[in-house]
Design an enzyme around this catalytic site. Structure first.
Site, PDB file in Angstrom:
ATOM      1  CG  ASP A   1     -13.410   6.640  -1.071  1.00  0.00           C
ATOM      2  OD1 ASP A   1     -13.251   6.345   0.275  1.00  0.00           O
ATOM      3  OD2 ASP A   1     -12.146   6.689  -1.924  1.00  0.00           O
TER       4      ASP A   1
ATOM      5  CB  CYS B   1     -14.326   1.476  -0.345  1.00  0.00           C
ATOM      6  SG  CYS B   1     -13.728   3.278  -0.273  1.00  0.00           S
TER       7      CYS B   1
ATOM      8  NE  ARG C   1     -10.272  -5.310  -0.077  1.00  0.00           N
ATOM      9  CZ  ARG C   1      -9.503  -4.539   0.271  1.00  0.00           C
ATOM     10  NH1 ARG C   1     -10.065  -3.215   0.902  1.00  0.00           N
ATOM     11  NH2 ARG C   1      -8.170  -4.542   0.096  1.00  0.00           N
TER      12      ARG C   1
ATOM     13  CG  HIS D   1      -8.233   0.596  -2.971  1.00  0.00           C
ATOM     14  ND1 HIS D   1      -7.597  -0.804  -2.764  1.00  0.00           N
ATOM     15  CD2 HIS D   1      -8.985   0.752  -1.971  1.00  0.00           C
ATOM     16  CE1 HIS D   1      -7.832  -0.893  -1.596  1.00  0.00           C
ATOM     17  NE2 HIS D   1      -8.587  -0.224  -1.030  1.00  0.00           N
TER      18      HIS D   1
ATOM     19  CD  GLN E   1     -13.199  -1.574  -1.294  1.00  0.00           C
ATOM     20  OE1 GLN E   1     -12.312  -1.567  -0.412  1.00  0.00           O
ATOM     21  NE2 GLN E   1     -14.223  -1.915  -1.437  1.00  0.00           N
TER      22      GLN E   1
ATOM     23  NE  ARG F   1      -3.874   0.426   1.910  1.00  0.00           N
ATOM     24  CZ  ARG F   1      -5.152   0.662   2.343  1.00  0.00           C
ATOM     25  NH1 ARG F   1      -5.391   1.275   3.444  1.00  0.00           N
ATOM     26  NH2 ARG F   1      -6.100  -0.028   1.617  1.00  0.00           N
TER      27      ARG F   1
END
Ligand code: CP
Ligand code: NVA
Length: 307
Positions: free
Chosen positions: A224, A264, A292, A130, A133, A103
């Site tokens: 988001d 998310c 996830r 991402h 996700q 990340r």
């Protein structure tokens, strides 16, 4: 598939394999049958330049449930490009572990890791994308609308950020329509729009300033945070600009009856989404977070376990 850095670089066949396997592994788990330990004696190194709950736990738990293990490395320990180069980190880790998830702030760090690594590299979020996700989000929509999402519309309300870019790409892969409503100055960047239109000529991408218009045609409404990790100093300004781009009761009333609400997470309730929308019957945000785990497992089994 050698690495997983973005949805658009992943073949249609690999995207299908990820969903097939995620659904199968999830079913086994739901029936109380442990998944086969396809990653026994294998280790995933996870490098975090930014905080995480879902990404860290889903990957670590996925490794555990597939018989392997994970090592967490914070940026303070690793310092990609500061303490040593991405290439040197990748070469060292390639001789010790069987996969790297990172990340990072800049996508380029992932590209540099992947270039030098002989083990798979996975994008656990960058400023640009991402993709893990977006896989979980697509699986959540499949759970609602069936495996074939062709012609469905995902309406994204808010910042044209990393999550929005990966969602646009996954919509392109699955034949979905992607509608994004964002305030001026916070659109998807032009370079990305040009690239995604070129790489995915079939993608239906609509950009608007009108969140209610976007909501009216939505099968899924998505938002988001207005302030992504690393943008904290812009928080005050962003909260002003994004007022009106909130998923709330009025927006849900404007959306079709069957529309679901996705986020998310982490959510900043009262800003991009209200409690009412998060907790209401249309919300799928927690099953979405749980997905996830299942897509991460599939991804790891395919990349590191030859599944
Ligand atoms: N959605 C998501 O990636 O959450 P974390 O930042 O907690 O990993
Ligand atoms: N856009 C958000 C996503 C968090 C999962 C961020 O980058 O902070």
């Amino acid at each position: 598939m050698k690495h997983f850095l973005s949805v658009s670089e992943t073949s249609d066949a690999d995207v299908r394999r990820i969903f097939d396997l995620a659904i199968r592994l999830r079913q086994e788990r739901r029936e109380g049958r442990p998944n086969a330990p396809v990653l026994a004696h294998k280790t995933l190194a996870m490098i975090f330049e930014k905080p995480s709950l879902r990404t860290r736990v889903s990957f670590e738990q996925a490794m555990y449930e597939l018989g392997g293990q994970a090592i967490v490395l914070t940026n303070a320990e690793v310092g990609i490009g500061k303490r040593e180069s991405a290439a040197d980190i990748a070469r060292v880790l390639s001789g010790m572990v069987h996969g790297i998830m990172a990340r990072v702030f800049e996508q380029q760090k992932l590209v540099d890791l992947a270039k030098a690594a002989t083990v798979p590299v996975i994008n656990g979020l960058s400023d640009e994308m991402h993709p893990c996700q977006a896989l979980a989000d697509a699986l959540t929509m499949m759970d609602e609308f069936g495996r074939d999402l062709t012609g469905r519309t995902l309406a994204y309300i808010g910042d044209g950020n990393n999550v929005a870019r990966s969602l646009a790409a996954v919509c392109g892969k699955l034949g979905m329509k992607f509608v994004i409503a964002s305030p001026e100055g916070y659109d998807l960047d032009r370079g990305f729009v040009e690239r995604v239109r070129k790489n995915m000529p079939g993608l239906s991408l609509t950009e608007t300033r009108d969140p209610m218009a976007a909501a009216r045609g939505a099968d899924a409404l998505y938002t988001d945070t207005w302030v992504s990790m690393g943008q904290e100093q812009e928080a005050e300004q962003r909260r002003k600009v994004f007022t009106g781009y909130q998923i709330n009761g009025a927006m849900l009333a404007a959306a079709p009856k069957h529309a679901i609400v996705l986020h998310c997470l982490p959510a900043y309730r009262g800003y991009e989404i209200t409690d009412e929308a998060m907790e209401g019957p249309k919300s799928r945000v927690f099953p979405q977070a749980h997905n996830r785990l299942h897509v991460q497992k599939a991804l790891l089994a395919i990349l590191m376990g030859n599944a």
